[in-house]
Design an enzyme around this catalytic site. Structure first.
Site, PDB file in Angstrom:
ATOM      1  N   LYS A 270      32.242  46.672 -61.758  1.00  0.00           N
ATOM      2  CA  LYS A 270      32.632  45.812 -60.647  1.00  0.00           C
ATOM      3  C   LYS A 270      33.634  46.538 -59.740  1.00  0.00           C
ATOM      4  CE  LYS A 270      30.552  42.176 -62.681  1.00  0.00           C
ATOM      5  NZ  LYS A 270      30.186  42.716 -63.996  1.00  0.00           N
TER       6      LYS A 270
ATOM      7  N   LYS B  22      33.620  36.072 -60.534  1.00  0.00           N
ATOM      8  CA  LYS B  22      33.057  36.682 -61.747  1.00  0.00           C
ATOM      9  C   LYS B  22      34.079  37.487 -62.524  1.00  0.00           C
ATOM     10  CE  LYS B  22      30.717  40.024 -58.709  1.00  0.00           C
ATOM     11  NZ  LYS B  22      29.418  40.618 -58.389  1.00  0.00           N
TER      12      LYS B  22
ATOM     13  N   ARG C 236      18.049  45.855 -57.410  1.00  0.00           N
ATOM     14  CA  ARG C 236      18.505  46.935 -58.285  1.00  0.00           C
ATOM     15  C   ARG C 236      17.893  48.239 -57.747  1.00  0.00           C
ATOM     16  NH1 ARG C 236      20.272  47.554 -63.404  1.00  0.00           N
ATOM     17  NH2 ARG C 236      21.829  46.059 -62.633  1.00  0.00           N
TER      18      ARG C 236
ATOM     19  N   ARG D  63      15.634  40.890 -57.625  1.00  0.00           N
ATOM     20  CA  ARG D  63      15.712  39.816 -58.609  1.00  0.00           C
ATOM     21  C   ARG D  63      16.067  38.529 -57.874  1.00  0.00           C
ATOM     22  NH1 ARG D  63      19.909  43.315 -61.812  1.00  0.00           N
ATOM     23  NH2 ARG D  63      20.450  43.579 -59.618  1.00  0.00           N
TER      24      ARG D  63
ATOM     25  N   ARG E 249      22.333  32.850 -59.189  1.00  0.00           N
ATOM     26  CA  ARG E 249      22.231  34.204 -59.724  1.00  0.00           C
ATOM     27  C   ARG E 249      20.777  34.677 -59.757  1.00  0.00           C
ATOM     28  NH1 ARG E 249      24.880  32.758 -65.311  1.00  0.00           N
ATOM     29  NH2 ARG E 249      23.397  31.074 -64.950  1.00  0.00           N
TER      30      ARG E 249
ATOM     31  N   ASP F 274      23.570  47.371 -57.454  1.00  0.00           N
ATOM     32  CA  ASP F 274      23.166  45.999 -57.144  1.00  0.00           C
ATOM     33  C   ASP F 274      23.477  45.759 -55.677  1.00  0.00           C
ATOM     34  OD1 ASP F 274      22.369  45.650 -59.730  1.00  0.00           O
ATOM     35  OD2 ASP F 274      24.038  44.351 -60.317  1.00  0.00           O
TER      36      ASP F 274
ATOM     37  N   GLU G 188      27.711  45.682 -57.140  1.00  0.00           N
ATOM     38  CA  GLU G 188      28.078  46.333 -58.402  1.00  0.00           C
ATOM     39  C   GLU G 188      27.472  47.733 -58.428  1.00  0.00           C
ATOM     40  OE1 GLU G 188      27.391  44.211 -62.050  1.00  0.00           O
ATOM     41  OE2 GLU G 188      27.961  42.277 -61.181  1.00  0.00           O
TER      42      GLU G 188
ATOM     43  N   ASN H  22      26.282  49.975 -61.486  1.00  0.00           N
ATOM     44  CA  ASN H  22      26.076  49.952 -62.939  1.00  0.00           C
ATOM     45  C   ASN H  22      25.868  51.363 -63.470  1.00  0.00           C
ATOM     46  OD1 ASN H  22      25.634  46.850 -63.555  1.00  0.00           O
ATOM     47  ND2 ASN H  22      24.592  47.311 -61.640  1.00  0.00           N
TER      48      ASN H  22
END
Length: 320
Positions: free
Chosen positions: A131, A166, A216, A231, A239, A279, A287, A289
């Site tokens: 994050k 979050k 993604r 997504r 979400r 993301d 984000e 990842n």
């Protein structure tokens, strides 16, 4: 694809393999590609790592995987190894990045000093929270606040009116809340996420572009992959995470996606981060990842691309 005359000895550290869903598990995809290239694959879990008089060690078993839904893996007999006996370690343990995860990176780093290639690099796994890493690129992110202060949280909501809240250590959409203009439950959400002011949490302006998916975007050794997985949230859900009921839609990346990812890629290379999942909502990064990026299987099922082959080509070049 070339089969190496001198196969690499590869260890994958992951969550229990019996719980994997092979049709969507990127770790399985990596193991399959390693086998196709003639490498020897070994398996370990976090509890198998230890240090003996300064020597990083692991109990590990030979692993064979099969590209099928059932009976998809076989483990041989476990033996004890010096971690530096391996050429490559794939760190595929899912978050949270807790104290045990951090301790594991110290074990990896001891072996790195003796020649082990860790993907992704141990120090990067420690240094870059998925994050907080976005804050290195303030021009590419939505309005974002990281705080434990309730007054700052209320002021941020008053400014943006619709926000996403979050934790810093979650994954898969866990404990992510949306607080709309009425501020309903803002107090309790901030209390829960900050543990009544004891922990930092992240607050971001809501991005309406989520209706088109939380994308993604994968980056392998600095190269932006041409396809992504969008997504999409379902029903009244905010979400898009697949673990939270989102539906994945493979699609080509846009020019905006490509430029955004390419602006981040040099920083990843600088810090030894070979495999990354951004993301992206609209044209904003939410984000970065690096612990255990996923979505390879879904993208490869839809398009003629072998993402893991690109990863292993980079790994082989680095080992060579």
């Amino acid at each position: 694809m070339t089969i190496r005359s001198n196969p690499l000895k590869i260890i994958v550290v992951m969550d229990p393999i019996a719980t994997s869903k092979p049709h969507k598990d990127t770790s399985i995809a990596m193991c399959l590609e390693a086998q196709r290239r003639g490498h020897d694959v070994y398996y370990a879990e976090m509890q198998d790592l230890y240090i003996n008089n300064g020597e990083p060690r692991v109990s590990s078993a030979p692993l064979t995987v099969r590209d099928q839904a059932q009976d998809f893996f076989t483990l041989g007999e476990a033996s004890d190894y010096h971690l530096a006996d391996f050429d490559v370690l794939l760190m595929r343990k899912d978050p949270p990045v807790d104290d045990q995860f951090i301790y594991a990176t110290h074990i990896f780093e001891l072996a790195e000093k003796q020649g082990l290639l860790v993907v992704n690099k141990a120090q990067a796994l420690r240094d870059f929270n998925e994050k907080l890493f976005t804050s290195y690129f303030p021009d590419l992110i939505p309005p974002t606040l990281v705080t434990r202060n309730s007054h700052q949280i209320k002021a941020f909501h008053a400014q943006h009116r619709d926000i996403i809240c979050k934790p810093l250590d979650g994954m898969g959409g866990t404990s992510i809340f949306r607080v709309k203009e009425d501020a309903n439950n803002l107090g309790v959400v901030s209390e829960v996420l900050t543990n009544n002011g004891a922990r930092l949490a992240m607050f971001q302006a809501y991005l309406p572009a989520i209706k088109d998916g939380d994308k993604r975007i994968l980056i392998v050794n600095g190269e932006v992959m041409p396809y992504c997985l969008a997504r999409l949230p379902q029903g009244t859900e905010t979400r898009g995470n697949l673990a939270a009921g989102g539906v994945g839609r493979p699609q080509p990346i846009t020019e905006s996606d490509r430029l955004l990812a390419q602006s981040i890629a040099p920083t990843l290379i600088e810090h030894g981060i070979l495999f990354v999942g951004l993301d992206v909502i609209g044209d904003r990064v939410t984000e970065i990842n690096i612990t255990s990026p996923t979505c390879v299987r879904e993208i490869e099922a839809a398009y003629e691309i072998n993402i893991c082959a690109k990863l292993f080509a980079a790994i082989e070049a680095k080992v060579a």
